[in-house]
Design a protein around this motif. Structure first.
Motif: not given
Length: 81
Positions: A4-11, A71-79
């Motif tokens: 599994q990979i976790r996705l996080f909202d960068k905001h 939302r219209e857009e976002m940035e996410f990071r993974w770990a």
């Protein structure tokens, strides 16, 4: 056994989804990365269409749509989970 990979909202840093390693591999192949250590991505509605056109799994698209929410857009990071 899949990883599994976790996705996080960068905001705000909150976890927004969990995806399979194979889904992350797909994102790495499709999205542009700035370096080999790049772990973040920009996502908008057009990106979802782009991913669907490239053959993204339905479960990945669902997870990303849910993460995007209203939302219209976002940035996410993974770990790794």
């Amino acid at each position: 056994m899949s990883t599994q990979i976790r996705l996080f909202d960068k905001h705000d840093g909150r976890e927004v989804a969990r995806i399979e390693r194979s889904d992350l591999d797909f994102l790495i192949d499709v999205f542009e990365e700035e370096s080999s250590t790049d772990r973040d991505y920009y996502l908008d509605r057009d990106s979802l269409d782009y991913l669907a056109e490239r053959g993204a799994e339905a479960s990945l698209l669902h997870a990303l749509r849910a993460a995007l929410g209203g939302r219209e857009e976002m940035e996410f990071r993974w770990a790794p989970a």
